[in-house]
Scaffold this active site. Structure first.
Site, PDB file in Angstrom:
ATOM      1  N   HIS A  82       0.857  -1.195   0.000  1.00 52.11           N
ATOM      2  CA  HIS A  82       0.000   0.000   0.000  1.00 52.11           C
ATOM      3  C   HIS A  82       0.886   1.236   0.000  1.00 52.11           C
ATOM      4  O   HIS A  82       1.849   1.310   0.761  1.00 52.11           O
ATOM      5  CB  HIS A  82      -0.903   0.029   1.245  1.00 52.11           C
ATOM      6  N   ASP A 161     -15.739   2.113   6.043  1.00 55.73           N
ATOM      7  CA  ASP A 161     -14.737   3.085   5.587  1.00 55.73           C
ATOM      8  C   ASP A 161     -15.326   4.014   4.532  1.00 55.73           C
ATOM      9  O   ASP A 161     -15.031   5.208   4.517  1.00 55.73           O
ATOM     10  CB  ASP A 161     -13.500   2.368   5.033  1.00 55.73           C
ATOM     11  N   ARG A 168     -15.446  12.268   6.588  1.00 56.18           N
ATOM     12  CA  ARG A 168     -14.163  12.917   6.943  1.00 56.18           C
ATOM     13  C   ARG A 168     -13.776  13.933   5.884  1.00 56.18           C
ATOM     14  O   ARG A 168     -13.284  15.019   6.190  1.00 56.18           O
ATOM     15  CB  ARG A 168     -13.049  11.856   7.067  1.00 56.18           C
ATOM     16  N   SER A 183      -8.467   3.446   8.563  1.00 56.50           N
ATOM     17  CA  SER A 183      -9.024   3.420   7.210  1.00 56.50           C
ATOM     18  C   SER A 183      -8.173   2.534   6.297  1.00 56.50           C
ATOM     19  O   SER A 183      -8.689   1.650   5.593  1.00 56.50           O
ATOM     20  CB  SER A 183      -9.077   4.858   6.679  1.00 56.50           C
ATOM     21  N   LYS A 187      -9.008  -1.911   5.328  1.00 56.13           N
ATOM     22  CA  LYS A 187      -9.148  -2.410   3.953  1.00 56.13           C
ATOM     23  C   LYS A 187      -8.103  -3.487   3.655  1.00 56.13           C
ATOM     24  O   LYS A 187      -8.392  -4.479   2.995  1.00 56.13           O
ATOM     25  CB  LYS A 187      -9.012  -1.239   2.968  1.00 56.13           C
TER      26      LYS A 187
HETATM   27  N1  URA Z   1      -6.037   6.584   2.313  1.00 54.65           N
HETATM   28  C1  URA Z   1      -7.065   5.900   2.861  1.00 54.65           C
HETATM   29  O1  URA Z   1      -7.448   4.849   2.377  1.00 54.65           O
HETATM   30  N2  URA Z   1      -7.632   6.388   3.984  1.00 54.65           N
HETATM   31  C2  URA Z   1      -7.228   7.531   4.575  1.00 54.65           C
HETATM   32  O2  URA Z   1      -7.786   7.902   5.578  1.00 54.65           O
HETATM   33  C3  URA Z   1      -6.179   8.226   3.989  1.00 54.65           C
HETATM   34  C4  URA Z   1      -5.582   7.728   2.850  1.00 54.65           C
END
Ligand code: URA
Length: 458
Positions: A82, A161, A168, A183, A187
């Protein structure tokens, strides 16, 4: 449920119990809490923070708000990478098939770009026929048969999320480290991984502007990932200049394929010299940063999963695999499994450009590139139509910038610094004028910094 008392407790700086956090998340997904209370909760978290136990509880509750991918038992470890995002960051494209060829399974769930940061799904959408949205059950099927998949989060995965991130976004609560950790990791945990490498960027065009902020985010994600059973590591990498030599959706796919074919890092014109710099013990060319980062991510995952004994051996293994050509074939296999028209893709790849207009930015003096400002370049590409101002905006896949000269490289007066791809000549010209301010040319080579500033391991 009395959400008000939970909001008040967090507002007053008290630690919440895992049960309270689960109540909020389940009400959020079930539509049983009004947005104004959720927004107040997020703002209380923004100011008061969450401790380690609260962040773990939030992450797990978010993961469990939807389906977690299930895979049959298999000797191939499940891994992913990621990145917190930046300009020209197309690492996922060559890395995913490389990992599949190294004996991993890669269920990569990616996102779209917003603002100046690009998104892997947008890049892939520029491939004729390629489907980024797959039914949840199709994801493990492709992973089992091909070894890798890159697709979007389905409606059934981590719905908490989706809801929380949208709130947010409009309540000024995105830049909260515990909310970002929950967040991102919710995932990744929904992919059921064995190991994860995190590329946490810092600098002008990064989500985290300073290395101290990036380090804090990385340390918290690494700790939480490992606590939840995923062998996680983070690389802190600089994002002041774009990664690679191209930025813009289709142009990045082309560069990703070039990386798979061993064609990246080469200076595009003969009067460019490349500066050697050090990352750990291995000297790399600055123009070769994409290739180096792809190999580094693969090497760390090989070590994390016990498939290699040392980082040096792992890097060599990854390099040999990439050079064998197998990952390039695997890329086509993944594309075909996700509906791409391989003939149309090959035809598109053979074109020098797909945007209607081009302009070249020329150096007005000889010297060394000392600045190539990724933030400004990202803004120019977004304004050309290559990025989104809102989640609903449509984007143009063909616009962007390529043949970028990178910091440390020598340039002669009149030689090309970058090439702009635009929808018409007027836009190409004005983008070129703006792009000029992104570059600085100095008489002396600039001080260099390593591509990977730090590795955060548990
Ligand atoms: N990427 C995400 O998936 N979530 C966040 O809160 C910030 C960056």
């Amino acid at each position: 449920m009395n959400f008000l008392s939970i909001i008040e407790a967090k507002r007053d700086g008290q630690a919440l119990t895992a049960a309270q956090i689960r109540e909020i998340v389940s009400a959020c997904v079930g539509g049983n809490i009004p947005d104004y209370q959720l927004a107040a909760f997020l703002m209380a978290v923004f100011f008061r923070g969450l401790n380690g136990a609260e962040t773990t509880a939030l992450t797990l509750a978010m993961r469990d708000s939807g389906e977690v991918l299930k895979f049959p038992t298999d000797p191939r470890p499940l891994v992913d990478k990621h990145s917190t995002g930046g300009i020209g960051d197309k690492v996922s494209l060559p890395l995913t098939p490389l990992l599949a060829c190294l004996g991993f399974r890669v269920p990569m769930i990616s996102g779209r770009g917003l603002g100046i940061t690009g998104g892997t799904l947008d890049k892939l959408d520029s491939i004729p026929g390629f489907k980024t949205l797959l039914p949840t059950e199709r994801i493990p099927e492709i992973v089992q048969s091909v070894g890798c998949v890159i697709c979007g989060q389905t409606d059934r995965m981590v719905p908490a999320d989706k809801k929380l991130y949208a709130l947010r976004d409009v309540t000024g609560t995105v830049p909260s480290i515990p909310l970002i950790v929950a967040s991102i990791l919710s995932k990744k945990l929904a992919e059921n991984l064995d190991a994860l490498v995190l590329d946490v960027k810092f600098g002008r065009a990064a989500f985290m502007q300073t290395s101290a902020q990036a380090r804090e985010l990385a340390q918290r994600m690494v700790a939480l990932g490992n606590e939840c059973g995923v062998n996680a590591r983070a690389l802190l990498t600089e994002m002041n200049a774009p990664l690679g030599r191209a930025a813009g959706n289709w142009l990045e796919v082309k560069e990703g394929v070039a990386c798979l074919e061993g064609r990246t890092g080469v200076a595009p014109v003969s009067n460019r010299m490349q500066l050697k710099m050090e990352t750990g013990a291995t000297p790399v060319l600055r123009g070769d940063d994409l290739h180096s980062l792809v190999l580094a991510c693969a090497a760390h995952l090989l070590v994390q999963t016990g498939k290699a004994k040392s980082l040096d051996l792992a890097r060599q293994q990854a390099q040999d695999c990439l050079a064998s050509g197998a990952p390039r074939k695997k890329w086509d296999e993944m594309l075909a499994a996700q509906g791409a028209d391989l003939d149309a893709f090959a035809k598109k790849l053979s074109l020098d450009h797909t945007a209607p207009a081009m302009a070249e930015l020329k150096a007005d003096r000889s010297g060394f590139v000392s600045r190539c400002d990724a933030r400004l370049i990202g803004e120019v590409i977004r304004d050309l139509g290559g990025g989104r101002f809102t989640k609903e905006s449509t984007i143009n896949y063909d616009v962007g910038v390529d043949q970028l000269l990178k910091p440390g490289e020598e340039v002669k007066a009149g030689a090309m610094l970058a090439r702009v791809h635009a929808v018409d000549r007027t836009q190409a010209g004005s983008a070129c004028a703006r792009l000029k301010t992104a570059f600085e040319i100095s008489p002396q080579p600039p001080a260099t910094s390593p591509l990977i500033a730090e590795v955060i391991a548990p």
